[in-house]
Design an enzyme around this catalytic site. Structure first.
Site, PDB file in Angstrom:
ATOM      1  N   ILE A 126      28.360-112.399  24.776  1.00  0.00           N
ATOM      2  CA  ILE A 126      28.691-111.212  23.992  1.00  0.00           C
ATOM      3  C   ILE A 126      27.418-110.539  23.496  1.00  0.00           C
ATOM      4  CG2 ILE A 126      29.960-110.354  21.981  1.00  0.00           C
ATOM      5  CD1 ILE A 126      31.502-113.095  22.072  1.00  0.00           C
ATOM      6  N   CYS A 127      27.333-109.232  23.692  1.00  0.00           N
ATOM      7  CA  CYS A 127      26.240-108.442  23.146  1.00  0.00           C
ATOM      8  C   CYS A 127      26.715-107.885  21.807  1.00  0.00           C
ATOM      9  CB  CYS A 127      25.872-107.300  24.088  1.00  0.00           C
ATOM     10  SG  CYS A 127      24.522-106.277  23.471  1.00  0.00           S
ATOM     11  N   LEU A 128      26.329-108.586  20.753  1.00  0.00           N
ATOM     12  CA  LEU A 128      26.715-108.195  19.403  1.00  0.00           C
ATOM     13  C   LEU A 128      25.546-108.542  18.491  1.00  0.00           C
ATOM     14  CD1 LEU A 128      29.101-107.108  17.679  1.00  0.00           C
ATOM     15  CD2 LEU A 128      29.825-109.482  17.396  1.00  0.00           C
TER      16      LEU A 128
END
Length: 135
Positions: A71-73
């Protein structure tokens, strides 16, 4: 079993409070609506000073989530703060499903489709939701 926030169901893995399996419900009015998306969450020994490792184990068509579930968070990396809770992390992931960020993608092809042909993007995302995330 605990349920830190609405739209999520969390269970400890083998009674280990540092390893969770979570199911996030796809947000209403999104191509993920109706889906049950599984996450694996590991809290490191130095949590809360470092973020938990969170990964989707359900395939999802999303520009900020890789085919491997990463996840790109920002709050899971460089913008982590010890005051953030597991509840806030789950809420942020649910928000990301409802409102992708195609300007900071992990899947460039998906982001380009999102920007150029939103209708097609949503159709594919619904298909993947039906294929991989329906209970």
């Amino acid at each position: 079993m605990l349920n830190p926030t609405d739209g999520c169901h969390v269970e400890f893995v083998e009674d280990d409070i540092t390893h969770w399996h979570c199911i996030i419900l796809g947000p209403s009015n999104s191509p993920y609506e109706g889906g049950h998306f599984k996450l694996d969450i590991l809290f490191p020994d130095n949590y809360p000073y470092v973020p938990p490792h969170v990964q989707f184990t359900t395939q999802i068509y999303h520009c900020n989530i890789t085919s491997g579930g990463h996840i790109c968070l920002d709050i899971l990396s460089n913008n982590w703060s010890p005051i953030l809770t597991a509840d806030k992390v789950l809420l942020s992931i649910m928000s990301l499903l409802a409102d992708p960020n195609p300007d900071d993608p992990m899947e460039i092809v998906v982001a380009n489709m999102y920007k150029r042909d939103r209708e097609q993007h949503d159709r594919v995302a619904r298909e993947w939701t039906t294929l991989y995330a329906m209970p």
